[in-house]
Design an enzyme around this catalytic site. Structure first.
Site, short mmCIF file in Angstrom:
data_model
loop_
_atom_site.label_atom_id
_atom_site.label_comp_id
_atom_site.label_asym_id
_atom_site.label_seq_id
_atom_site.Cartn_x
_atom_site.Cartn_y
_atom_site.Cartn_z
N SER A 1 104.65 24.35 65.25
CA SER A 1 104.71 25.80 65.50
C SER A 1 104.83 26.09 67.00
O SER A 1 104.55 25.22 67.83
CB SER A 1 103.43 26.44 64.94
OG SER A 1 103.38 27.82 65.24
N LEU B 1 104.85 26.80 70.79
CA LEU B 1 105.29 26.06 71.99
C LEU B 1 105.57 24.60 71.68
O LEU B 1 106.50 24.01 72.25
CB LEU B 1 104.22 26.17 73.09
CG LEU B 1 103.88 27.59 73.57
CD1 LEU B 1 102.81 27.54 74.66
CD2 LEU B 1 105.13 28.29 74.10
N ASP C 1 100.57 17.66 63.32
CA ASP C 1 100.03 19.00 63.08
C ASP C 1 99.17 18.96 61.83
O ASP C 1 99.40 18.15 60.92
CB ASP C 1 101.17 20.02 62.92
CG ASP C 1 100.74 21.43 63.24
OD1 ASP C 1 101.13 21.95 64.30
OD2 ASP C 1 99.98 22.03 62.43
N ASP D 1 94.63 16.03 61.91
CA ASP D 1 93.66 16.93 62.50
C ASP D 1 93.29 16.30 63.84
O ASP D 1 92.78 15.18 63.88
CB ASP D 1 92.42 17.04 61.59
CG ASP D 1 91.32 17.91 62.19
OD1 ASP D 1 91.40 18.23 63.40
OD2 ASP D 1 90.39 18.26 61.45
N VAL D 2 93.56 17.01 64.92
CA VAL D 2 93.39 16.39 66.25
C VAL D 2 91.94 15.99 66.54
O VAL D 2 91.68 15.20 67.44
CB VAL D 2 93.91 17.29 67.41
CG1 VAL D 2 95.42 17.38 67.38
CG2 VAL D 2 93.25 18.67 67.40
N SER E 1 95.58 27.37 79.41
CA SER E 1 95.97 28.77 79.33
C SER E 1 95.46 29.41 80.60
O SER E 1 94.46 28.94 81.18
CB SER E 1 95.29 29.45 78.13
OG SER E 1 95.32 30.86 78.28
N TYR F 1 87.43 30.47 73.79
CA TYR F 1 88.79 30.05 74.15
C TYR F 1 88.89 29.72 75.64
O TYR F 1 89.41 28.67 76.03
CB TYR F 1 89.76 31.17 73.77
CG TYR F 1 91.21 30.85 74.00
CD1 TYR F 1 91.86 29.88 73.23
CD2 TYR F 1 91.96 31.51 74.98
CE1 TYR F 1 93.20 29.57 73.43
CE2 TYR F 1 93.29 31.21 75.18
CZ TYR F 1 93.92 30.25 74.41
OH TYR F 1 95.24 29.95 74.61
N LYS G 1 89.66 26.06 77.44
CA LYS G 1 90.83 25.86 78.30
C LYS G 1 90.40 25.48 79.72
O LYS G 1 91.06 24.68 80.38
CB LYS G 1 91.71 27.11 78.30
CG LYS G 1 92.32 27.44 76.93
CD LYS G 1 93.17 26.30 76.41
CE LYS G 1 93.95 26.65 75.16
NZ LYS G 1 94.79 25.55 74.68
N THR H 1 106.08 33.32 71.64
CA THR H 1 106.20 32.41 70.49
C THR H 1 106.64 33.26 69.29
O THR H 1 106.50 34.48 69.31
CB THR H 1 104.87 31.70 70.24
OG1 THR H 1 103.83 32.66 70.25
CG2 THR H 1 104.58 30.67 71.30
N1 LIG Z 1 101.53 31.44 72.93
C1 LIG Z 1 100.93 31.80 74.05
O1 LIG Z 1 101.13 32.89 74.58
C2 LIG Z 1 99.98 30.84 74.73
C3 LIG Z 1 99.46 31.19 75.97
C4 LIG Z 1 98.59 30.32 76.61
C5 LIG Z 1 98.24 29.12 76.00
N2 LIG Z 1 98.75 28.82 74.79
C6 LIG Z 1 98.34 27.54 74.19
O2 LIG Z 1 99.48 26.84 73.80
C7 LIG Z 1 99.20 26.05 72.65
C8 LIG Z 1 100.22 26.37 71.57
O3 LIG Z 1 100.14 27.76 71.29
P1 LIG Z 1 101.13 28.45 70.27
O4 LIG Z 1 101.23 29.89 70.67
O5 LIG Z 1 102.36 27.65 70.14
O6 LIG Z 1 100.24 28.38 68.94
P2 LIG Z 1 100.66 28.19 67.40
O7 LIG Z 1 99.53 28.78 66.63
O8 LIG Z 1 102.04 28.69 67.16
O9 LIG Z 1 100.65 26.60 67.24
C9 LIG Z 1 99.48 25.86 67.25
C10 LIG Z 1 99.62 24.73 66.26
O10 LIG Z 1 98.42 23.94 66.31
C11 LIG Z 1 98.14 23.51 65.00
N3 LIG Z 1 96.72 23.16 64.87
C12 LIG Z 1 95.65 23.98 64.87
N4 LIG Z 1 94.52 23.28 64.68
C13 LIG Z 1 94.88 21.97 64.59
C14 LIG Z 1 94.18 20.76 64.39
N5 LIG Z 1 92.83 20.74 64.25
N6 LIG Z 1 94.86 19.60 64.35
C15 LIG Z 1 96.22 19.60 64.48
N7 LIG Z 1 96.94 20.72 64.65
C16 LIG Z 1 96.29 21.90 64.71
C17 LIG Z 1 98.52 24.70 64.12
O11 LIG Z 1 98.71 24.29 62.77
C18 LIG Z 1 99.79 25.18 64.80
O12 LIG Z 1 100.93 24.57 64.24
C19 LIG Z 1 97.76 26.38 72.26
O13 LIG Z 1 96.90 25.40 72.78
C20 LIG Z 1 97.52 27.71 72.93
O14 LIG Z 1 96.15 27.91 73.23
C21 LIG Z 1 99.60 29.64 74.13
#
Ligand SMILES: NC(=O)c1ccc[n+]([C@@H]2O[C@H](COP(=O)([O-])OP(=O)(O)OC[C@H]3O[C@@H](n4cnc5c(N)ncnc54)[C@H](O)[C@@H]3O)[C@@H](O)[C@H]2O)c1
Length: 257
Positions: free
Chosen positions: A15, A17, A36, A60-61, A150, A163, A167, A198
């Site tokens: 999903s 990023l 994932d 699961d990470v 983040s 959160y 981070k 996203t």
């Molecule tokens: N999108 C933003 O604006 C933004 C901004 C700052 C930081 N981030 C960080 O970037 C990263 C990606 O964000 P995103 O917006 O793409 O999120 P997203 O929700 O689109 O993707 C996150 C993915 O992580 C997976 N996931 C969740 N828990 C998990 C686990 N225990 N084991 C394995 N996979 C797991 C989910 O299934 C999902 O596919 C995150 O760490 C988020 O905190 C995002």
């Protein structure tokens, strides 16, 4: 191709990023392993990517066995692990006390730290174990780890204690991990994104997106997932970047809410 630049393992790769980076790298000839927890999304991504250079592993990470199995699987399939990109994460909101004066649920706080911080460390340490015994390239590099923090790790907003702490923990462990792994030729860096467009955000009404963009000095818009992918690619290739967290935020400094 330099074997250290040929394969990327991406957590949260089904999903947002993570997936955008997988697509970006695949288009440039890189093998990608998507790790994932969502099997359904992972399988959909593999169908969409439609390439024998892409694999999905359900992980699961926070689980040692899952991660070991997936990293081994990726290495067996593609030969080398050049990049470990940690993108898996969750972002629940909860105030320390809610509006009725009730204390925040501790289990939700713990889960956020577990997935975002402990999960990043778990995957990084197990990827490093594999990278450490790979042959180095002509720069002496055995692999690169890139974490995703983040800007909330610096300026957490109202409702972001868990959160922001998770981070900030990722930012804090970047330098010591880089120092730990330096003798092995493994670099560690972190990207701290601002507000990124996203698919979830881009599906929101334009007015909501405009609201989120309005605090970004320039360019006044959401960050593009491909801009994140391009930065990750640069960090991976630039041997002199190590132990650093790079903000990708158009100059945004988060207000309290
Ligand atoms: N999108 C933003 O604006 C933004 C901004 C700052 C930081 N981030 C960080 O970037 C990263 C990606 O964000 P995103 O917006 O793409 O999120 P997203 O929700 O689109 O993707 C996150 C993915 O992580 C997976 N996931 C969740 N828990 C998990 C686990 N225990 N084991 C394995 N996979 C797991 C989910 O299934 C999902 O596919 C995150 O760490 C988020 O905190 C995002």
């Amino acid at each position: 191709m330099d074997p250290i630049l040929s394969t990327a393992v991406i957590t949260g790769g089904a999903s947002g990023l993570g997936y955008a980076t997988a697509r970006y790298l695949l288009a440039r000839g890189v093998n990608v392993a998507l790790l994932d927890i969502s099997e359904e999304q992972g399988n959909q991504c593999i169908v969409a990517l439609d390439s024998d250079k892409a694999r999905f592993f359900k992980v699961d990470v926070t689980n040692e066995g899952d991660v070991k199995h997936a990293l081994q699987g990726a290495q067996n399939t593609f030969g080398q692990l050049g990049l470990c990109l940690n993108c898996a994460g969750i972002a629940p909101a909860m105030r320390t006390l809610d509006k009725g004066g009730q204390a925040a649920p501790l289990d939700k706080y713990r889960q956020t730290i577990d997935i975002n911080l402990l999960g990043t460390f778990n995957v990084s340490r197990l990827a490093a174990e594999i990278m450490a015994i790979q042959s180095p390239n002509n720069q002496g590099e055995r692999g690169v780890i890139i974490n995703t923090a983040s800007i909330a790790g610096y300026e957490g907003q109202i409702g972001q204690t868990a959160y922001a702490a998770s981070k900030a923990g990722i930012i804090g462990m970047t330098l010591p991990m880089a120092r730990d792994l330096a003798p092995l030729g493994i670099r560690v860096n972190t990207v701290a994104p601002g507000v990124m467009g996203t698919p979830l955000l881009l599906a929101m009404p334009q007015a909501v997106q405009d609201g989120l963009s309005s605090n970004v000095p320039f360019p006044q818009r959401l960050g593009l997932p491909d801009e994140f992918a391009a930065l990750v690619t640069h960090i991976w290739k630039n041997s002199y970047l190590n132990g650093e967290t790079i903000r990708l935020d158009g100059g945004l400094r988060m207000p309290p809410k």
